[in-house]
Motif scaffolding. Structure first.
Motif, PDB file in Angstrom:
ATOM      1  N   TYR A  32     -12.049   9.872  -1.828  1.00  0.00           N
ATOM      2  CA  TYR A  32     -10.487   9.627  -2.211  1.00  0.00           C
ATOM      3  C   TYR A  32     -10.368   8.194  -2.520  1.00  0.00           C
ATOM      4  O   TYR A  32     -10.644   7.436  -1.413  1.00  0.00           O
ATOM      5  CB  TYR A  32      -9.562  10.546  -1.968  1.00  0.00           C
ATOM      6  N   CYS A  33      -9.515   7.700  -3.381  1.00  0.00           N
ATOM      7  CA  CYS A  33      -8.766   6.387  -3.515  1.00  0.00           C
ATOM      8  C   CYS A  33      -7.447   6.901  -2.550  1.00  0.00           C
ATOM      9  O   CYS A  33      -7.026   8.034  -2.784  1.00  0.00           O
ATOM     10  CB  CYS A  33      -8.543   5.663  -4.644  1.00  0.00           C
ATOM     11  N   MET A  34      -7.077   5.871  -1.535  1.00  0.00           N
ATOM     12  CA  MET A  34      -5.889   6.169  -0.857  1.00  0.00           C
ATOM     13  C   MET A  34      -4.789   5.162  -0.808  1.00  0.00           C
ATOM     14  O   MET A  34      -5.317   4.011  -0.952  1.00  0.00           O
ATOM     15  CB  MET A  34      -6.318   6.583   0.623  1.00  0.00           C
ATOM     16  N   GLY A  35      -3.573   5.433  -0.517  1.00  0.00           N
ATOM     17  CA  GLY A  35      -2.445   4.194  -0.734  1.00  0.00           C
ATOM     18  C   GLY A  35      -1.393   4.408   0.120  1.00  0.00           C
ATOM     19  O   GLY A  35      -1.151   5.700   0.351  1.00  0.00           O
ATOM     20  N   TRP A  36      -0.979   3.510   0.496  1.00  0.00           N
ATOM     21  CA  TRP A  36       0.372   3.448   1.294  1.00  0.00           C
ATOM     22  C   TRP A  36       1.675   3.009   0.119  1.00  0.00           C
ATOM     23  O   TRP A  36       1.395   1.822  -0.491  1.00  0.00           O
ATOM     24  CB  TRP A  36       0.487   2.568   2.442  1.00  0.00           C
ATOM     25  N   PHE A  37       2.453   3.637   0.065  1.00  0.00           N
ATOM     26  CA  PHE A  37       3.661   3.360  -0.731  1.00  0.00           C
ATOM     27  C   PHE A  37       4.835   3.145  -0.087  1.00  0.00           C
ATOM     28  O   PHE A  37       5.109   3.604   1.046  1.00  0.00           O
ATOM     29  CB  PHE A  37       4.064   4.342  -2.045  1.00  0.00           C
ATOM     30  N   ARG A  38       6.076   2.524  -0.542  1.00  0.00           N
ATOM     31  CA  ARG A  38       7.326   2.669   0.048  1.00  0.00           C
ATOM     32  C   ARG A  38       8.433   2.559  -1.056  1.00  0.00           C
ATOM     33  O   ARG A  38       8.436   2.415  -2.235  1.00  0.00           O
ATOM     34  CB  ARG A  38       7.381   1.487   0.835  1.00  0.00           C
ATOM     35  N   GLN A  39       9.459   3.233  -0.671  1.00  0.00           N
ATOM     36  CA  GLN A  39      10.711   2.972  -1.657  1.00  0.00           C
ATOM     37  C   GLN A  39      11.970   2.675  -0.740  1.00  0.00           C
ATOM     38  O   GLN A  39      12.304   3.697   0.239  1.00  0.00           O
ATOM     39  CB  GLN A  39      10.741   4.533  -2.425  1.00  0.00           C
ATOM     40  N   ALA A  40      12.533   1.800  -1.204  1.00  0.00           N
ATOM     41  CA  ALA A  40      13.832   1.309  -0.644  1.00  0.00           C
ATOM     42  C   ALA A  40      14.807   1.996  -1.271  1.00  0.00           C
ATOM     43  O   ALA A  40      14.753   2.275  -2.538  1.00  0.00           O
ATOM     44  CB  ALA A  40      13.853  -0.111  -0.729  1.00  0.00           C
ATOM     45  N   PRO A  41      16.178   2.213  -0.795  1.00  0.00           N
ATOM     46  CA  PRO A  41      17.129   2.892  -1.446  1.00  0.00           C
ATOM     47  C   PRO A  41      17.385   1.774  -2.802  1.00  0.00           C
ATOM     48  O   PRO A  41      17.818   0.804  -2.689  1.00  0.00           O
ATOM     49  CB  PRO A  41      18.458   2.564  -0.401  1.00  0.00           C
ATOM     50  N   GLY A  42      17.737   2.740  -3.885  1.00  0.00           N
ATOM     51  CA  GLY A  42      17.975   2.042  -4.966  1.00  0.00           C
ATOM     52  C   GLY A  42      17.029   1.421  -5.848  1.00  0.00           C
ATOM     53  O   GLY A  42      17.363   0.869  -6.812  1.00  0.00           O
ATOM     54  N   LYS A  43      15.751   1.557  -5.390  1.00  0.00           N
ATOM     55  CA  LYS A  43      14.699   0.736  -5.984  1.00  0.00           C
ATOM     56  C   LYS A  43      13.450   1.763  -6.234  1.00  0.00           C
ATOM     57  O   LYS A  43      13.293   2.775  -5.789  1.00  0.00           O
ATOM     58  CB  LYS A  43      14.079  -0.222  -4.883  1.00  0.00           C
ATOM     59  N   GLU A  44      12.572   1.156  -7.221  1.00  0.00           N
ATOM     60  CA  GLU A  44      11.547   1.888  -7.400  1.00  0.00           C
ATOM     61  C   GLU A  44      10.433   2.036  -6.385  1.00  0.00           C
ATOM     62  O   GLU A  44      10.342   1.177  -5.726  1.00  0.00           O
ATOM     63  CB  GLU A  44      10.839   1.450  -8.658  1.00  0.00           C
ATOM     64  N   ARG A  45       9.628   3.054  -6.193  1.00  0.00           N
ATOM     65  CA  ARG A  45       8.513   3.099  -5.404  1.00  0.00           C
ATOM     66  C   ARG A  45       7.603   2.174  -5.662  1.00  0.00           C
ATOM     67  O   ARG A  45       7.036   1.912  -7.029  1.00  0.00           O
ATOM     68  CB  ARG A  45       7.829   4.607  -5.264  1.00  0.00           C
ATOM     69  N   GLU A  46       6.979   1.461  -4.892  1.00  0.00           N
ATOM     70  CA  GLU A  46       6.109   0.398  -4.794  1.00  0.00           C
ATOM     71  C   GLU A  46       4.628   0.656  -4.207  1.00  0.00           C
ATOM     72  O   GLU A  46       5.021   0.952  -2.774  1.00  0.00           O
ATOM     73  CB  GLU A  46       6.673  -0.878  -4.675  1.00  0.00           C
ATOM     74  N   ALA A  47       3.578   0.184  -4.620  1.00  0.00           N
ATOM     75  CA  ALA A  47       2.413   0.225  -3.696  1.00  0.00           C
ATOM     76  C   ALA A  47       2.475  -0.841  -2.857  1.00  0.00           C
ATOM     77  O   ALA A  47       2.676  -2.057  -3.227  1.00  0.00           O
ATOM     78  CB  ALA A  47       1.069   0.294  -4.493  1.00  0.00           C
ATOM     79  N   VAL A  48       1.997  -0.510  -1.514  1.00  0.00           N
ATOM     80  CA  VAL A  48       2.115  -1.711  -0.683  1.00  0.00           C
ATOM     81  C   VAL A  48       0.508  -1.971  -0.308  1.00  0.00           C
ATOM     82  O   VAL A  48       0.388  -3.207  -0.067  1.00  0.00           O
ATOM     83  CB  VAL A  48       2.685  -1.011   0.816  1.00  0.00           C
ATOM     84  N   ALA A  49      -0.091  -1.081   0.186  1.00  0.00           N
ATOM     85  CA  ALA A  49      -1.449  -1.220   0.507  1.00  0.00           C
ATOM     86  C   ALA A  49      -2.526  -0.017  -0.016  1.00  0.00           C
ATOM     87  O   ALA A  49      -1.887   1.124   0.100  1.00  0.00           O
ATOM     88  CB  ALA A  49      -1.790  -1.676   1.790  1.00  0.00           C
TER      89      ALA A  49
END
Length: 120
Positions: A32-49
C-alpha cells in the motif's frame, strides 16, 4: 478492511520531540501507499509525510528536515518522528493507507488520530 491505530501523541514545548506510531492490521501493507496527515482546529486536513508503494518518501515543505517517516515491517508499524516541534504543528495526526491509481495514492483507510499539542 484495513485497520489503523495511532499512538504516541502528547503535549510538548516548542523544540520538543514526539514519535507517533501507526499499527496496521493488513499483512500485505507494504504494497500500500501510506501517509501521515494532520488537521488543526478550523483548518483543512493536510498531508505531512507519505510513502509510495515503491518505498519513496515525501514530506510537505514545512516539516522537511524536522519530521521523519519510517516503518518496521516485522511489527507492521509506521512511525512519524516529530522533531523541533513548533506551536503551528499542533493538530490531530492520523495515518492512512491506500492504493495507487495512475500514480496517485487513493487513501481508503484512515485511523482515528492522535493529538499533538505544542506550547510556546
Amino acid at each position: 478492511q484495513v485497520q489503523l491505530v495511532e499512538s504516541g501523541g502528547g503535549s510538548v514545548q516548542t523544540g520538543g520531540s514526539l514519535k507517533l506510531s501507526c499499527s496496521v492490521s493488513e499483512p500485505s501493507w507494504s504494497t500500500y501507499c501510506m501517509g501521515w496527515f494532520r488537521q488543526a482546529p478550523g483548518k483543512e486536513r493536510e498531508a505531512v509525510a507519505w510513502r509510495d508503494s515503491d518505498g519513496e518518501r515525501h514530506y510537505r515543505d514545512s516539516v522537511r528536515g524536522r519530521f521523519v517517516i519510517s516503518e518496521d515491517s516485522t511489527k507492521k508499524i509506521m512511525y512519524l518522528e516529530l522533531n523541533n516541534l513548533r506551536p503551528d504543528d499542533t493538530a490531530i495526526y492520523s495515518c492512512a493507507a491506500g492504493t495507487e491509481e495512475s500514480w496517485v495514492c487513493k487513501y481508503k483507510y484512515r485511523g482515528q488520530g492522535t493529538q499533538v499539542t505544542v506550547s510556546s
